[in-house]
Enzyme design. Structure first.
Site, PDB file in Angstrom:
ATOM      1  CG  ASP A  20      48.597  38.700  45.553  1.00  0.00           C
ATOM      2  OD1 ASP A  20      48.693  38.500  44.321  1.00  0.00           O
ATOM      3  OD2 ASP A  20      48.619  37.772  46.383  1.00  0.00           O
TER       4      ASP A  20
ATOM      5  CD  GLU B   8      47.110  33.992  47.832  1.00  0.00           C
ATOM      6  OE1 GLU B   8      46.863  32.954  47.175  1.00  0.00           O
ATOM      7  OE2 GLU B   8      48.177  34.624  47.731  1.00  0.00           O
TER       8      GLU B   8
ATOM      9  CD  GLU C  30      43.010  21.179  43.644  1.00  0.00           C
ATOM     10  OE1 GLU C  30      42.134  21.229  42.756  1.00  0.00           O
ATOM     11  OE2 GLU C  30      43.056  20.298  44.531  1.00  0.00           O
TER      12      GLU C  30
ATOM     13  CG  HIS D  81      45.653  30.059  49.696  1.00  0.00           C
ATOM     14  ND1 HIS D  81      44.927  29.265  50.557  1.00  0.00           N
ATOM     15  CD2 HIS D  81      44.918  30.147  48.551  1.00  0.00           C
ATOM     16  CE1 HIS D  81      43.794  28.899  49.972  1.00  0.00           C
ATOM     17  NE2 HIS D  81      43.775  29.398  48.754  1.00  0.00           N
TER      18      HIS D  81
ATOM     19  CG  HIS E  13      51.468  31.996  46.920  1.00  0.00           C
ATOM     20  ND1 HIS E  13      51.629  32.813  45.828  1.00  0.00           N
ATOM     21  CD2 HIS E  13      52.234  30.906  46.681  1.00  0.00           C
ATOM     22  CE1 HIS E  13      52.446  32.243  44.962  1.00  0.00           C
ATOM     23  NE2 HIS E  13      52.832  31.067  45.460  1.00  0.00           N
TER      24      HIS E  13
ATOM     25  CG  ASP F 282      52.341  36.805  47.649  1.00  0.00           C
ATOM     26  OD1 ASP F 282      53.282  36.567  48.416  1.00  0.00           O
ATOM     27  OD2 ASP F 282      51.735  35.911  47.032  1.00  0.00           O
TER      28      ASP F 282
END
Length: 232
Positions: free
Chosen positions: A7, A9, A52, A57, A150, A155
């Site tokens: 995963d 970010e 945002e 995260h 997150h 994740d």
């Protein structure tokens, strides 16, 4: 079969507009059992962090400013990935960012033929259902109570459990991974997969009827008189 569940970010949604990858978490699975080997790293995106994205995260530019640039860890990451299939949730998104970062380093892209998209798998199994990682974890009873924001490695750990379920689940108590020391790469240490609990040997029990039991059975059967099974 070796697979990598991973995963990412990022600073935003589109690498073509200048968004960058800021974290990656990878988990090695062999025969769909986590081996304990991981790769985890944060990266300095060399740009600002939109509010945002940080809200999703929690990674601020202050935190990331002293982290290495992607290029300095790219070779180590590629060595960990090797030629294994790469499993991700909405995999096109993660592949887009990963390949953009590799291109910025002058390295070749990872072929989409290695991409395993758990969203596509879930869509085939559960048409019309919600397909977010949270929704699917709820459907399969995967605990995510420790997930407040997150995070790439967290994740990936949830996704590894979900992937096993989507592919048919794992028999409870069945241990397929051999005992091995933890192999750790990057900045996080992962626990090794626990080994199966040793079981003591139990001698087989006798199943043949004793002479006394056979005599009692014959006496019982004699009580039926002119039974059908005695006429032949």
């Amino acid at each position: 079969m070796r697979e990598i569940v991973f995963d990412t970010e990022t600073t935003g949604l589109d690498p073509r507009s200048g968004d960058r990858l800021v974290e990656i978490g990878c988990i090695e699975m062999v025969n769909r059992v986590a081996t304990g080997a991981i790769f985890h790293a944060y990266f300095n995106p060399e740009r600002d962090m939109p509010a945002e994205a940080e809200a999703v995260h929690g990674l601020s530019i202050t935190f990331l400013s002293d982290k290495p640039k992607f290029a300095t860890r790219a070779a180590e990451l590629l060595d960990f990935l090797a030629d294994s299939p790469l499993v991700a949730h909405n995999a096109g998104f993660d592949f887009g960012f990963l390949n953009t970062e590799l291109a910025l380093c002058g390295l070749g892209e990872i072929g989409r033929d290695r991409m395993v998209d758990t969203v596509a798998i879930a869509r085939r199994k559960h048409p019309g259902a919600k397909l977010s990682l949270d929704a699917l974890c709820s459907r399969y009873g995967i605990d995510r109570s420790h997930r407040t924001k997150h995070g790439a490695l967290l994740d990936a750990e949830l996704l590894a459990q979900l992937y096993v379920e989507l592919m048919g689940g794992r028999q409870i108590g069945l241990e397929l991974a051999a005992d091995a020391a933890v192999v750790t790469r990057g900045e996080v240490t992962a626990p090794a997969t626990p080994s199966a609990t040793p079981r003591s040997f139990r001698a087989p029990r006798p199943h043949a009827a004793s002479a006394a039991e056979r005599a009692r059975h014959e006496q019982f059967m004699a009580g039926f008189g002119d039974a059908l099974w005695n006429r032949s």
